[in-house]
Every structure is written in structure tokens, then in C-alpha cells.
Motif scaffolding. Structure first.
Motif, short mmCIF file in Angstrom:
data_model
loop_
_atom_site.label_atom_id
_atom_site.label_comp_id
_atom_site.label_asym_id
_atom_site.label_seq_id
_atom_site.Cartn_x
_atom_site.Cartn_y
_atom_site.Cartn_z
N GLY A 1 0.81 -1.21 0.00
CA GLY A 1 0.00 0.00 0.00
C GLY A 1 0.85 1.26 0.00
O GLY A 1 2.05 1.24 0.25
N ASP A 2 0.18 2.37 -0.29
CA ASP A 2 0.87 3.66 -0.31
C ASP A 2 0.79 4.38 1.02
O ASP A 2 1.60 5.24 1.31
CB ASP A 2 0.25 4.56 -1.39
CG ASP A 2 0.49 4.02 -2.78
OD1 ASP A 2 1.48 3.28 -2.96
OD2 ASP A 2 -0.33 4.31 -3.67
N ASP A 3 -0.19 4.04 1.82
CA ASP A 3 -0.43 4.78 3.05
C ASP A 3 -0.78 3.79 4.15
O ASP A 3 -0.73 2.58 3.96
CB ASP A 3 -1.60 5.77 2.82
CG ASP A 3 -1.62 6.90 3.83
OD1 ASP A 3 -0.69 6.96 4.66
OD2 ASP A 3 -2.56 7.70 3.78
N ASP A 4 -1.15 4.31 5.30
CA ASP A 4 -1.50 3.44 6.42
C ASP A 4 -2.89 2.83 6.26
O ASP A 4 -3.29 1.99 7.05
CB ASP A 4 -1.40 4.20 7.74
CG ASP A 4 -2.43 5.31 7.85
OD1 ASP A 4 -2.84 5.84 6.80
OD2 ASP A 4 -2.81 5.64 8.98
N GLU A 5 -3.62 3.22 5.22
CA GLU A 5 -4.95 2.66 4.99
C GLU A 5 -4.87 1.18 4.64
O GLU A 5 -5.85 0.45 4.80
CB GLU A 5 -5.67 3.43 3.88
CG GLU A 5 -5.94 4.88 4.22
CD GLU A 5 -6.80 5.05 5.44
OE1 GLU A 5 -7.76 4.28 5.61
OE2 GLU A 5 -6.52 5.96 6.24
N ALA A 6 -3.74 0.73 4.14
CA ALA A 6 -3.59 -0.68 3.78
C ALA A 6 -3.51 -1.57 5.03
O ALA A 6 -3.80 -2.76 4.96
CB ALA A 6 -2.34 -0.87 2.93
#
Length: 150
Positions: A51-56
Motif C-alpha cells: 500500500g501507499d499509506d497506512d490505509e492498507a
């Protein structure tokens, strides 16, 4: 004799019948907790890499279930063995709180593209829980030596 108010919430008779097995069950669940923590860390690292951010990142459900089970078992142990159960419950709740903050730390690391660190505080907390749960479950091994000294 009037029943205790607690008897309506917790089946004390059933709990007393498994009182001898409870320390071994707690020790086993603590060891499973260590394994699920390792799997959770791998899951966080994989999700952060993809992922690109902590949303993953998301909480690792098996680890959260084991944490909840461990809290319930330690509270049940407190009913059967008040002193040892209180000490174990405090250690377990401390470990669960450190797990919560370690997850938040992994999110911060993923958000800022930092290298994923190991959950050091949760590892130390679980080592303390393992040590005390082992003491409670395996005391019969050292009891003869302990009784001769004390």
C-alpha cells in the motif's frame, strides 16, 4: 445460605471444576498469542509494502481474538485464584494495551514510509505474561524446592 450476586453472572461451580486446568489453558493461549503477534507483524509489513499509506494496514483479527480470549481467561482465573489472577490480569491488560499502541505505531511508520519496527513493548509485555503464566501453571515443578527454602 443466599447465593452470591456473582453466581448469576458467572457459573462458579463450572468455573471451579476447571480451576486446575485454567493456568495451563492460559499458558497455552499466551504462547498462541506470541505466534499471532508474529503473524500480525508479517501481515503489517506485507500490507505496508503493497500500500501507499497506512490505509492498507488493518488489525489482525486472529491476534485480536486471542487477546480477547486471554483477557477473559485471566479474569476467570481471578475469580478462582484472586491474588494470582489479579497479577496475571494486570499483566495481560498491560500487554493488550501495548498491542494497541504498537498497532498505532505501525500505522505511523507506514504513513511516513519508515521501516517497520518490531513490536518491542508488546514482546516485553508478553514475555512477562509468559513468565507469570508459566509460574502459575508449572509451580508444581518447583514446589518441593520452594517449600524447602520458604
Amino acid at each position: 445460605m443466599l447465593p452470591s450476586p456473582l453466581e448469576f453472572l458467572v457459573p462458579l461451580g463450572a468455573l471451579e471444576s476447571v480451576a486446575d486446568v485454567l493456568p495451563f489453558a492460559i499458558l497455552a493461549v499466551v504462547l498462541v498469542n506470541v505466534v499471532t503477534r508474529l503473524l500480525a507483524q508479517r501481515s503489517f509489513e506485507r500490507a505496508a509494502a503493497e500500500g501507499d499509506d497506512d490505509e492498507a494496514l488493518s488489525r489482525f483479527l486472529p491476534h485480536e481474538i486471542v487477546n480477547g480470549l486471554l483477557v477473559l481467561l485471566s479474569f476467570a482465573f481471578m475469580i478462582v485464584e484472586p491474588h494470582g489472577g489479579m497479577v496475571l490480569s494486570v499483566l495481560v491488560v498491560g500487554m493488550v494495551i501495548s498491542d494497541f499502541f504498537e498497532y498505532e505505531s505501525r500505522r505511523v511508520e507506514a504513513r511516513n514510509d519508515l521501516e517497520m519496527d518490531k513490536p518491542n513493548s508488546a514482546i516485553v509485555a508478553s514475555a512477562l505474561v509468559i513468565a507469570y503464566a508459566g509460574y502459575q501453571a508449572l509451580f508444581f515443578l518447583v514446589e518441593p524446592i520452594w517449600s524447602s527454602i520458604i
